[in-house]
Design an enzyme around this catalytic site. Sequence first.
Site, PDB file in Angstrom:
ATOM      1  CG  HIS A 158      -2.079   0.851   1.258  1.00  0.00           C
ATOM      2  ND1 HIS A 158      -2.485   1.597   0.193  1.00  0.00           N
ATOM      3  CD2 HIS A 158      -2.912   1.197   2.284  1.00  0.00           C
ATOM      4  CE1 HIS A 158      -3.514   2.362   0.551  1.00  0.00           C
ATOM      5  NE2 HIS A 158      -3.783   2.135   1.822  1.00  0.00           N
ATOM      6  CG  HIS A 190      -4.143   0.797  -8.008  1.00  0.00           C
ATOM      7  ND1 HIS A 190      -5.494   0.716  -7.772  1.00  0.00           N
ATOM      8  CD2 HIS A 190      -3.642   1.670  -7.107  1.00  0.00           C
ATOM      9  CE1 HIS A 190      -5.789   1.518  -6.767  1.00  0.00           C
ATOM     10  NE2 HIS A 190      -4.687   2.099  -6.339  1.00  0.00           N
ATOM     11  CG  ASP A 231       3.027   4.527  -4.073  1.00  0.00           C
ATOM     12  OD1 ASP A 231       2.864   5.618  -3.519  1.00  0.00           O
ATOM     13  OD2 ASP A 231       2.460   3.479  -3.726  1.00  0.00           O
TER      14      ASP A 231
HETATM   15  N1  ACO Z   1       5.494  -6.030 -10.986  1.00  0.00           N
HETATM   16  C1  ACO Z   1       5.473  -7.145 -11.750  1.00  0.00           C
HETATM   17  N2  ACO Z   1       4.354  -7.929 -11.866  1.00  0.00           N
HETATM   18  C2  ACO Z   1       3.262  -7.570 -11.168  1.00  0.00           C
HETATM   19  C3  ACO Z   1       3.240  -6.422 -10.375  1.00  0.00           C
HETATM   20  C4  ACO Z   1       4.411  -5.646 -10.291  1.00  0.00           C
HETATM   21  N3  ACO Z   1       4.449  -4.553  -9.548  1.00  0.00           N
HETATM   22  N4  ACO Z   1       2.011  -6.307  -9.802  1.00  0.00           N
HETATM   23  C5  ACO Z   1       1.294  -7.351 -10.208  1.00  0.00           C
HETATM   24  N5  ACO Z   1       2.045  -8.122 -11.040  1.00  0.00           N
HETATM   25  C6  ACO Z   1       1.595  -9.347 -11.692  1.00  0.00           C
HETATM   26  C7  ACO Z   1       1.531 -10.472 -10.664  1.00  0.00           C
HETATM   27  O1  ACO Z   1       2.760 -11.174 -10.588  1.00  0.00           O
HETATM   28  C8  ACO Z   1       0.408 -11.313 -11.200  1.00  0.00           C
HETATM   29  O2  ACO Z   1       0.918 -12.044 -12.309  1.00  0.00           O
HETATM   30  P1  ACO Z   1       0.423 -13.538 -12.550  1.00  0.00           P
HETATM   31  O3  ACO Z   1      -1.056 -13.423 -12.823  1.00  0.00           O
HETATM   32  O4  ACO Z   1       1.236 -13.965 -13.732  1.00  0.00           O
HETATM   33  O5  ACO Z   1       0.728 -14.274 -11.278  1.00  0.00           O
HETATM   34  C9  ACO Z   1      -0.587 -10.291 -11.764  1.00  0.00           C
HETATM   35  O6  ACO Z   1       0.239  -9.161 -12.099  1.00  0.00           O
HETATM   36  C10 ACO Z   1      -1.701  -9.902 -10.792  1.00  0.00           C
HETATM   37  O7  ACO Z   1      -1.112  -9.546  -9.534  1.00  0.00           O
HETATM   38  P2  ACO Z   1      -1.937  -9.493  -8.163  1.00  0.00           P
HETATM   39  O8  ACO Z   1      -0.989  -9.434  -7.008  1.00  0.00           O
HETATM   40  O9  ACO Z   1      -2.932 -10.607  -8.148  1.00  0.00           O
HETATM   41  O10 ACO Z   1      -2.729  -8.128  -8.281  1.00  0.00           O
HETATM   42  P3  ACO Z   1      -3.494  -7.382  -7.087  1.00  0.00           P
HETATM   43  O11 ACO Z   1      -4.540  -6.554  -7.737  1.00  0.00           O
HETATM   44  O12 ACO Z   1      -3.931  -8.334  -6.037  1.00  0.00           O
HETATM   45  O13 ACO Z   1      -2.334  -6.510  -6.436  1.00  0.00           O
HETATM   46  C11 ACO Z   1      -0.851  -4.784  -5.966  1.00  0.00           C
HETATM   47  C12 ACO Z   1      -2.204  -5.161  -6.587  1.00  0.00           C
HETATM   48  C13 ACO Z   1      -0.763  -5.368  -4.547  1.00  0.00           C
HETATM   49  C14 ACO Z   1      -0.780  -3.275  -5.871  1.00  0.00           C
HETATM   50  C15 ACO Z   1       0.282  -5.359  -6.836  1.00  0.00           C
HETATM   51  O14 ACO Z   1       0.152  -4.860  -8.165  1.00  0.00           O
HETATM   52  C16 ACO Z   1       1.679  -5.050  -6.298  1.00  0.00           C
HETATM   53  O15 ACO Z   1       2.195  -5.819  -5.481  1.00  0.00           O
HETATM   54  N6  ACO Z   1       2.293  -3.912  -6.758  1.00  0.00           N
HETATM   55  C17 ACO Z   1       3.581  -3.499  -6.273  1.00  0.00           C
HETATM   56  C18 ACO Z   1       3.406  -2.739  -4.945  1.00  0.00           C
HETATM   57  C19 ACO Z   1       2.776  -1.361  -5.135  1.00  0.00           C
HETATM   58  O16 ACO Z   1       3.154  -0.590  -6.002  1.00  0.00           O
HETATM   59  N7  ACO Z   1       1.830  -1.025  -4.239  1.00  0.00           N
HETATM   60  C20 ACO Z   1       1.188   0.300  -4.225  1.00  0.00           C
HETATM   61  C21 ACO Z   1      -0.220   0.234  -4.725  1.00  0.00           C
HETATM   62  S1  ACO Z   1      -0.899   1.871  -4.865  1.00  0.00           S
HETATM   63  C22 ACO Z   1      -1.211   2.326  -3.282  1.00  0.00           C
HETATM   64  O17 ACO Z   1      -1.528   1.537  -2.440  1.00  0.00           O
HETATM   65  C23 ACO Z   1      -1.054   3.727  -2.962  1.00  0.00           C
END
Ligand code: ACO
Length: 382
Positions: free
Chosen positions: A223, A263, A319
Amino acid sequence: MSDELNLGLDGVLVTESSLSHVDGETGRLIYRGYAIEDLAREASFEEVLYLLWHGELPDADALSSFEDALADERPIDDDVVETLRALAAADETPMAALRTATSMLSAYEPEHPDPEDLDASLRQGRRITAKMPTILAAYDRLRDGDEPIEPRDDLGHAANFLYMRDGEEPDEVAVETLDQALTLHADHGLNASTFTTVVVSSTLADVYNAITAGIGALAGPLHGGANQDVMDILLEIDDSDLDPREWVEEAIDEGRRIPGFGHRVYQVKDPRALILEERSAELADSTGDDRWYDYAKTIEDYLTDEVGLVEKGIAPNVDFYSGSVYYQLGMPADMYTPIFVMSRVGGWLAHALEYRENNRIIRPRARYVGETDAEFVPIDQR
Ligand code: ACO
């Protein structure tokens, strides 16, 4: 009662709200109907707080009284400063120090209203919002061995924070950039930390409890903590022998998640990232050091054009560029998430109080999958 599991409460509607709306497909964000782009470019953070808390944009008189009320509440008690000093000596992070000090503020709260008194709760929340920059600036100085600087009441929220941290009046570009970043982070639907705040408030606990819990939720790297992680990777690239493209290729090959990408709601680039990207590029132009903007842009282009992440709905979030913006304003990386708190507290308070208007304690269920007939064994026989 449905027995369908909904991990992460994805898409579950729990309340109605008129505060902010995120259209994840088109990348549009509004606060009470106003486009985030207009608010970020035309309104101050104080105007945005007023909008969120009072339901409309203030006129000049209302804004001036509101700014005065916030400025009057900026000072913090000496005991809070001494606690910050002790936390700095223990090498606590600014995020944890802000959480502890916010909780401590309730000891100096002049009003202890009935939990149902929403006007008094709003005043309490305004006090917390006014004092957060004072706490953070004081903490950042104390851990560097400097004494805190008293707040000024003739500067805006963003300008006064920069002044208290640096000890000199900030330049206009820095103030405008921070003010805009605060506006961009102020609210974002029922995200994890806002929901946390609403859950706590729904028990009729006061805003100190609710906001302290919100800080805890925002601390995590999935987050609010991601902005610090983004800057950490940019610094990692700068320290390595790799250029940013090689670095990101390697990171993806190793299966690393790139912070600042992806996201739960947006399928496209976050509109806040578009504005912060512009600010990051402008700051790079004005300082003549374009490394941080350039590294971030190279990573974005690679993930978009070569890896095709954006096609999969994983695009830059708020971010991704905020880290490089704050870094260019001279902020240490561990201050980014607390600065996010300084802004998001506005949305937390607005949502907690809006939910209270039609309050129902939030109490979901877990499907029990444990043992059902365990035979109790006395302790001396285990
Ligand atoms: N880099 C590379 N691959 C990613 C990323 C990333 N940042 N985010 C998601 N993916 C991929 C996952 O590996 C997954 O791939 P798969 O289907 O082949 O396994 C797919 O995309 C879906 O990912 P989930 O984790 O299921 O997506 P979810 O919607 O649950 O998660 C989250 C969203 C937690 C923000 C995720 O994208 C993440 O971890 N991002 C990096 C951390 C981040 O930037 N957080 C800030 C969010 S904005 C905020 O809170 C202000």
